[in-house]
Write an enzyme that holds these catalytic residues in place. Sequence first.
Site, PDB file in Angstrom:
ATOM      1  N   TYR A  60       5.094  -7.250   7.500  1.00 19.62           N
ATOM      2  CA  TYR A  60       6.471  -7.607   7.146  1.00 19.62           C
ATOM      3  C   TYR A  60       6.655  -9.116   7.040  1.00 19.62           C
ATOM      4  CZ  TYR A  60       8.838  -3.071   7.547  1.00 19.62           C
ATOM      5  OH  TYR A  60       9.285  -1.802   7.348  1.00 19.62           O
TER       6      TYR A  60
ATOM      7  N   ASP B  72      10.406   7.189  11.266  1.00 17.80           N
ATOM      8  CA  ASP B  72      11.189   8.059  10.374  1.00 17.80           C
ATOM      9  C   ASP B  72      10.708   9.500  10.513  1.00 17.80           C
ATOM     10  OD1 ASP B  72      12.821   6.118   9.250  1.00 17.80           O
ATOM     11  OD2 ASP B  72      12.489   6.825   7.200  1.00 17.80           O
TER      12      ASP B  72
ATOM     13  N   ASP C 131       7.455   1.746  11.298  1.00 21.99           N
ATOM     14  CA  ASP C 131       8.540   2.067  10.365  1.00 21.99           C
ATOM     15  C   ASP C 131       8.378   3.505   9.874  1.00 21.99           C
ATOM     16  OD1 ASP C 131      10.742   1.559   8.618  1.00 21.99           O
ATOM     17  OD2 ASP C 131       9.321   1.305   6.966  1.00 21.99           O
TER      18      ASP C 131
ATOM     19  N   LYS D 218      -5.117   1.471  12.466  1.00 20.70           N
ATOM     20  CA  LYS D 218      -6.191   1.962  11.600  1.00 20.70           C
ATOM     21  C   LYS D 218      -7.408   1.089  11.871  1.00 20.70           C
ATOM     22  CE  LYS D 218      -6.268   4.301   8.179  1.00 20.70           C
ATOM     23  NZ  LYS D 218      -6.970   5.614   7.987  1.00 20.70           N
TER      24      LYS D 218
ATOM     25  N   ASP E  64      -2.819   7.640  10.690  1.00 17.18           N
ATOM     26  CA  ASP E  64      -2.695   8.821   9.820  1.00 17.18           C
ATOM     27  C   ASP E  64      -2.815  10.111  10.639  1.00 17.18           C
ATOM     28  OD1 ASP E  64      -5.385   8.179  10.292  1.00 17.18           O
ATOM     29  OD2 ASP E  64      -6.081   8.914   8.341  1.00 17.18           O
TER      30      ASP E  64
HETATM   31  C1  IPM Z   1      14.123   0.288   9.524  1.00 19.04           C
HETATM   32  C2  IPM Z   1      14.385   0.038   8.072  1.00 19.04           C
HETATM   33  C3  IPM Z   1      14.112  -1.427   7.783  1.00 19.04           C
HETATM   34  C4  IPM Z   1      12.648  -1.685   8.008  1.00 19.04           C
HETATM   35  C5  IPM Z   1      14.575  -1.914   6.406  1.00 19.04           C
HETATM   36  C6  IPM Z   1      16.035  -1.631   6.173  1.00 19.04           C
HETATM   37  C7  IPM Z   1      14.268  -3.379   6.210  1.00 19.04           C
HETATM   38  O1  IPM Z   1      13.628   0.890   7.272  1.00 19.04           O
HETATM   39  O2  IPM Z   1      14.752  -0.362  10.372  1.00 19.04           O
HETATM   40  O3  IPM Z   1      13.291   1.147   9.822  1.00 19.04           O
HETATM   41  O4  IPM Z   1      11.808  -1.434   7.118  1.00 19.04           O
HETATM   42  O5  IPM Z   1      12.305  -2.145   9.101  1.00 19.04           O
HETATM   43 MG    MG Z   2      12.580   2.361   8.369  1.00 15.23          MG
END
Ligand code: IPM
Ligand code: MG
Length: 369
Positions: free
Chosen positions: A143, A255, A251, A194, A227
Amino acid sequence: MPSQKTLTLLPGDGIGHEVMAEAKKILFWLNAQGDTNITIHEDVIGGTAYDQHGEPLTDATLAVCRQSDAILLGAVGGTQWQNVAYDKRPEAGLLKLRKELGLYANLRPAIVFDELIDASTLKPEIVKGLDILIVRELTGGVYFGTPRGIEDLGGGERRGINTQVYTTSEIKRVGRVAFELARKRKGKVTSCEKANVMESGKLWREDISALHHAEFNDVTLEHMYADNCAMQLLRNPSQFDVIVTDNLFGDILSDEAAMLTGSLGMLPSASLGAPGTPGLYEPVHGSAPDIAGQNKANPMATLLSLAMCFRFSLEMPSIADHLEQAVKNILAAGIRTGDIMAPGCTLVSTSGMGDAVIAELSKQYMKAA
Ligand code: IPM
Ligand code: MG
């Protein structure tokens, strides 16, 4: 008299405004009970800040955040800003806030509430009682690594570059957070990278092992390729307690873990830095432009983020307990926003859910009085 604390609210974009309005309502209510003495600042971030100031996070807003005890954020982003330059996009405001405040440890719990077990796309027996905590490194890795950019190679050919980079101290400080939290939970850390293809992953594995050996031998440590972790989260999620991983894998895996619970609208997060740094609290969900402005969004993730804020930054754990209990009671009473609606339950709006939380808190306060 409770001690004076300062909280900055950054609603951001889309449903961020609506969910934040409910958090504010609860903060005012708590102040009115005399249980808290919180000074509230409100400011802009993301696309809303870009529209007003041409920047997704101004230095003035950053200064207000720095002087606060904590920050509660709604969500950033929206399709209307998708053609804005990278460094001015709503997301850039959030990344700047994380980086400038040094919020290197992002805590993302994925919890399955018994009442919402059917909301998961996985079988109930797989997700029952699920309680995972992802600790994502938040201020390093690909990032922020350099070199980065898009180079013109001529003749219509271009090259996009990003750099994955980690130092030992960056790895160990987030590892330490994960081990310490595991000690208060089931005592297990799964570290994901990884290492089979990336040097930064090999270093990650070696540094986490060294830290474990030196300071956290009482905690069980397991290494897993990222993975494989993605696959194991679907196959057998209850094998996990705390997962520690880098910015990009975190990230993605967070999710995935969030979706195991079936209800993104319920999941809070905390981003923490060195002691004395204000913590940043935000729901895991995004700005949901499709339902923005309709009083439909679920404010629970924001209210549970506020609970984390009371626990980790404002040093009022009993208020965190009250808020979390209120959420559980509301679910048990079958009160639902659209995203978690089920047959036989009562559908409420965003503000209706905020009112229900205040009604629950009042009951708890009456009992305590
Ligand atoms: C998160 C989001 C952010 C990230 C975006 C909005 C920049 O996806 O907080 O997980 O990638 O960190
Ligand atoms: Mg995210």
